[in-house]
Motif scaffolding. Structure first.
Motif, PDB file in Angstrom:
ATOM      1  N   VAL A 123       3.036   3.211  -8.241  1.00  0.00           N
ATOM      2  CA  VAL A 123       3.686   2.509  -9.356  1.00  0.00           C
ATOM      3  C   VAL A 123       5.192   2.433  -9.124  1.00  0.00           C
ATOM      4  CG1 VAL A 123       4.233   2.659 -11.825  1.00  0.00           C
ATOM      5  CG2 VAL A 123       1.898   3.088 -11.037  1.00  0.00           C
ATOM      6  N   PHE A 124       5.773   3.520  -8.608  1.00  0.00           N
ATOM      7  CA  PHE A 124       7.209   3.547  -8.301  1.00  0.00           C
ATOM      8  C   PHE A 124       7.556   2.474  -7.266  1.00  0.00           C
ATOM      9  CE2 PHE A 124      10.731   5.114  -5.655  1.00  0.00           C
ATOM     10  CZ  PHE A 124      11.734   5.238  -6.621  1.00  0.00           C
ATOM     11  N   ARG A 125       6.614   2.217  -6.344  1.00  0.00           N
ATOM     12  CA  ARG A 125       6.825   1.184  -5.319  1.00  0.00           C
ATOM     13  C   ARG A 125       6.460  -0.204  -5.847  1.00  0.00           C
ATOM     14  NH1 ARG A 125       2.770   3.578  -1.925  1.00  0.00           N
ATOM     15  NH2 ARG A 125       2.723   1.611  -0.787  1.00  0.00           N
ATOM     16  N   ARG A 126       6.128  -0.288  -7.138  1.00  0.00           N
ATOM     17  CA  ARG A 126       5.815  -1.539  -7.828  1.00  0.00           C
ATOM     18  C   ARG A 126       4.591  -2.253  -7.250  1.00  0.00           C
ATOM     19  NH1 ARG A 126      11.848  -4.131  -9.047  1.00  0.00           N
ATOM     20  NH2 ARG A 126      12.664  -2.295 -10.134  1.00  0.00           N
ATOM     21  N   LEU A 127       3.575  -1.462  -6.930  1.00  0.00           N
ATOM     22  CA  LEU A 127       2.325  -2.041  -6.456  1.00  0.00           C
ATOM     23  C   LEU A 127       1.468  -2.436  -7.650  1.00  0.00           C
ATOM     24  CD1 LEU A 127       1.340   0.425  -3.572  1.00  0.00           C
ATOM     25  CD2 LEU A 127       2.669  -1.679  -3.421  1.00  0.00           C
ATOM     26  N   SER A 128       0.494  -3.281  -7.397  1.00  0.00           N
ATOM     27  CA  SER A 128      -0.436  -3.683  -8.454  1.00  0.00           C
ATOM     28  C   SER A 128      -1.359  -2.520  -8.791  1.00  0.00           C
ATOM     29  CB  SER A 128      -1.268  -4.880  -7.985  1.00  0.00           C
ATOM     30  OG  SER A 128      -2.125  -4.495  -6.911  1.00  0.00           O
ATOM     31  N   LEU A 129      -2.066  -2.627  -9.927  1.00  0.00           N
ATOM     32  CA  LEU A 129      -2.996  -1.591 -10.334  1.00  0.00           C
ATOM     33  C   LEU A 129      -4.100  -1.410  -9.298  1.00  0.00           C
ATOM     34  CD1 LEU A 129      -4.078   0.431 -12.388  1.00  0.00           C
ATOM     35  CD2 LEU A 129      -5.210  -1.462 -13.584  1.00  0.00           C
ATOM     36  N   GLY A 130      -4.568  -2.513  -8.738  1.00  0.00           N
ATOM     37  CA  GLY A 130      -5.617  -2.437  -7.724  1.00  0.00           C
ATOM     38  C   GLY A 130      -5.159  -1.688  -6.486  1.00  0.00           C
ATOM     39  N   GLU A 131      -3.944  -1.985  -6.010  1.00  0.00           N
ATOM     40  CA  GLU A 131      -3.409  -1.292  -4.836  1.00  0.00           C
ATOM     41  C   GLU A 131      -3.178   0.187  -5.128  1.00  0.00           C
ATOM     42  OE1 GLU A 131      -0.653  -4.134  -2.209  1.00  0.00           O
ATOM     43  OE2 GLU A 131      -0.124  -4.187  -4.352  1.00  0.00           O
ATOM     44  N   ALA A 132      -2.669   0.484  -6.321  1.00  0.00           N
ATOM     45  CA  ALA A 132      -2.458   1.877  -6.707  1.00  0.00           C
ATOM     46  C   ALA A 132      -3.787   2.637  -6.732  1.00  0.00           C
ATOM     47  CB  ALA A 132      -1.780   1.951  -8.073  1.00  0.00           C
ATOM     48  N   ALA A 133      -4.832   1.980  -7.220  1.00  0.00           N
ATOM     49  CA  ALA A 133      -6.150   2.612  -7.314  1.00  0.00           C
ATOM     50  C   ALA A 133      -6.725   2.908  -5.929  1.00  0.00           C
ATOM     51  CB  ALA A 133      -7.106   1.729  -8.108  1.00  0.00           C
ATOM     52  N   ILE A 134      -6.566   1.974  -4.994  1.00  0.00           N
ATOM     53  CA  ILE A 134      -7.133   2.193  -3.656  1.00  0.00           C
ATOM     54  C   ILE A 134      -6.334   3.249  -2.905  1.00  0.00           C
ATOM     55  CG2 ILE A 134      -5.868   0.459  -2.298  1.00  0.00           C
ATOM     56  CD1 ILE A 134      -9.658   1.137  -2.141  1.00  0.00           C
ATOM     57  N   GLU A 135      -5.017   3.311  -3.122  1.00  0.00           N
ATOM     58  CA  GLU A 135      -4.220   4.357  -2.481  1.00  0.00           C
ATOM     59  C   GLU A 135      -4.581   5.730  -3.043  1.00  0.00           C
ATOM     60  OE1 GLU A 135      -0.038   3.794  -2.173  1.00  0.00           O
ATOM     61  OE2 GLU A 135      -0.205   1.968  -0.974  1.00  0.00           O
ATOM     62  N   ALA A 136      -4.852   5.795  -4.340  1.00  0.00           N
ATOM     63  CA  ALA A 136      -5.268   7.061  -4.947  1.00  0.00           C
ATOM     64  C   ALA A 136      -6.621   7.508  -4.392  1.00  0.00           C
ATOM     65  CB  ALA A 136      -5.339   6.916  -6.463  1.00  0.00           C
ATOM     66  N   GLN A 137      -7.512   6.542  -4.127  1.00  0.00           N
ATOM     67  CA  GLN A 137      -8.797   6.880  -3.503  1.00  0.00           C
ATOM     68  C   GLN A 137      -8.579   7.493  -2.127  1.00  0.00           C
ATOM     69  OE1 GLN A 137     -11.083   6.581  -6.296  1.00  0.00           O
ATOM     70  NE2 GLN A 137     -12.440   6.009  -4.649  1.00  0.00           N
ATOM     71  N   CYS A 138      -7.684   6.892  -1.343  1.00  0.00           N
ATOM     72  CA  CYS A 138      -7.383   7.422  -0.005  1.00  0.00           C
ATOM     73  C   CYS A 138      -6.874   8.859  -0.086  1.00  0.00           C
ATOM     74  CB  CYS A 138      -6.322   6.560   0.691  1.00  0.00           C
ATOM     75  SG  CYS A 138      -6.904   4.951   1.255  1.00  0.00           S
ATOM     76  N   ALA A 139      -6.133   9.154  -1.144  1.00  0.00           N
ATOM     77  CA  ALA A 139      -5.493  10.459  -1.278  1.00  0.00           C
ATOM     78  C   ALA A 139      -6.475  11.583  -1.563  1.00  0.00           C
ATOM     79  CB  ALA A 139      -4.438  10.409  -2.379  1.00  0.00           C
ATOM     80  N   TYR A 179     -13.432  -5.573  -2.353  1.00  0.00           N
ATOM     81  CA  TYR A 179     -12.589  -6.103  -3.426  1.00  0.00           C
ATOM     82  C   TYR A 179     -11.336  -6.806  -2.915  1.00  0.00           C
ATOM     83  CZ  TYR A 179     -15.437  -3.579  -6.833  1.00  0.00           C
ATOM     84  OH  TYR A 179     -16.475  -3.143  -7.612  1.00  0.00           O
ATOM     85  N   GLY A 180     -11.140  -6.804  -1.591  1.00  0.00           N
ATOM     86  CA  GLY A 180      -9.970  -7.478  -1.018  1.00  0.00           C
ATOM     87  C   GLY A 180      -8.655  -6.834  -1.415  1.00  0.00           C
ATOM     88  N   VAL A 181      -8.625  -5.490  -1.449  1.00  0.00           N
ATOM     89  CA  VAL A 181      -7.423  -4.757  -1.851  1.00  0.00           C
ATOM     90  C   VAL A 181      -6.930  -3.884  -0.699  1.00  0.00           C
ATOM     91  CG1 VAL A 181      -6.413  -3.163  -3.525  1.00  0.00           C
ATOM     92  CG2 VAL A 181      -8.263  -4.679  -4.223  1.00  0.00           C
ATOM     93  N   ALA A 182      -5.893  -4.323  -0.004  1.00  0.00           N
ATOM     94  CA  ALA A 182      -5.209  -3.549   1.043  1.00  0.00           C
ATOM     95  C   ALA A 182      -6.138  -2.923   2.081  1.00  0.00           C
ATOM     96  CB  ALA A 182      -4.344  -2.466   0.385  1.00  0.00           C
ATOM     97  N   PRO A 183      -7.075  -3.678   2.667  1.00  0.00           N
ATOM     98  CA  PRO A 183      -7.981  -3.068   3.647  1.00  0.00           C
ATOM     99  C   PRO A 183      -7.266  -2.545   4.894  1.00  0.00           C
ATOM    100  CG  PRO A 183      -8.235  -5.461   3.610  1.00  0.00           C
ATOM    101  CD  PRO A 183      -7.389  -5.102   2.438  1.00  0.00           C
ATOM    102  N   GLN A 184      -6.174  -3.246   5.344  1.00  0.00           N
ATOM    103  CA  GLN A 184      -5.456  -2.784   6.534  1.00  0.00           C
ATOM    104  C   GLN A 184      -4.796  -1.432   6.295  1.00  0.00           C
ATOM    105  OE1 GLN A 184      -5.029  -5.886   5.252  1.00  0.00           O
ATOM    106  NE2 GLN A 184      -6.091  -7.109   6.815  1.00  0.00           N
TER     107      GLN A 184
END
Length: 313
Positions: free
Chosen positions: A85-101, A277-282
């Motif tokens: 959120v601090f990096r101003r990502l979308s909710l979808g991107e934030a959710a997928i990064e949290a999954q990775c974590a 879902y097409g959210v930041a796969p790379q």
């Protein structure tokens, strides 16, 4: 630690062999996809059924354990979300990064490796960690990604979550095993042998599939992938350790398994979600690649540490 490293090396060596096969195109992406599908639906399901059907619900479920694991995971999940959120990502991107974590490769890597190294008594705690990952956090991701797209929570979202859970062979096989165990009836010898024989293919098959799939992963967005790998390999097991040992006071044997499970690299199914879902796969792809390579050293370190804790208790 050297002893643990030596014991984990064969598991990572099979991953390396799979990577070589995928990288040289001896195993094509299509072949890897079919191998992954085979392991996911058959050997791994047989292994999980065999474990769960020979355990009681009390051997697997503990409220204290579940709360400790949930608290540790949620702490890192919220931290990764806050950074996104601090990096101003979308909710979808934030959710997928949290999954990775927080979502580790518990099914394909954790179940076979940790039960082999830490003993069959580790099966119950590992299955509970896996269940929480699949039921709680995978469902949460589906909920968040649908809210991000529609702007609201609808009944359809919960239907999608329900169908997804019922279609997941790991959940179905564990559920079937627990139902069988609840009857108190022993698993018939031929069925147990069948599950054991088929399940024996899970370990080499899953590890080889992990390696072959890594061959197609890119290492783009290294800075973000490095942060997410740090979350998964360092912050996640640390938060789980603090939660289990200092806050909820989980018994040391179960806590050790929980911490070891939390130290596993980012799971491949996170990439499947990102791609679907097409959210930041790379970004997810790079996180899986980096965390898996680095985990060759970090996972043995964590297992050696929890082993030392048990030895000094």
């Amino acid at each position: 630690m050297i002893d643990i490293l030596i014991r984990t090396l064969p598991f990572f060596a099979i991953i390396g062999l799979g990577y070589w096969a995928g990288r040289t195109r001896f195993f094509t992406e299509e072949a890897t996809a079919y191998l992954t599908k085979f392991v996911f639906y058959f050997p791994l399901s047989a292994m999980l059924f065999r474990f769960s059907s020979n355990l009681s619900l009390g051997d697997i479920y503990s409220t204290r354990f579940a709360l400790a694991y949930l608290a540790g995971c949620t702490t890192v999940y919220l931290l990764a979300t806050a950074v996104a959120v601090f990096r101003r990502l979308s909710l979808g991107e934030a959710a997928i990064e949290a999954q990775c974590a927080i979502i580790g490769n518990t099914g394909f890597l954790g179940v076979p490796m940790l039960t082999a190294i830490m003993g069959k008594q580790a099966a119950g705690p590992i299955l509970l960690c896996l269940s929480i990952d699949l039921i709680v956090f995978s469902s949460l991701f589906t909920l968040l990604i649908n809210v991000a797209r529609s702007g609201r929570v609808t009944l359809r979202v919960f239907k999608v979550i329900g169908r997804g859970l019922l279609a997941n062979p790991m959940i179905v096989s564990m559920g079937a095993g627990l139902i069988w165990a609840s009857t108190g009836a022993p698993v018939p010898g031929p069925l147990n042998d069948f599950a054991g024989l088929l399940g024996a293919a899970a370990t080499p098959g899953a590890l080889f599939a992990i390696g072959a799939s890594l061959a197609s992963k890119s290492a783009e967005r290294m800075q973000v992938a490095g942060w997410l790998s740090f979350c998964k390999l360092v912050l996640h097991p640390s938060a789980v350790a603090i939660s289990a040992l200092l806050i909820f006071h989980v018994d040391l044997a179960s806590a050790s398994v929980m911490i070891a499970a939390a130290s596993l690299p980012v799971a491949g199914n996170v990439y499947m979600l990102a791609q679907h879902y097409g959210v930041a796969p790379q970004r997810v792809s790079a996180s899986i690649l980096i965390s898996t390579v680095v985990s060759i050293l970090t996972v043995p370190f964590v297992i050696a540490w929890v082993d030392m804790l048990q030895g000094t208790s």
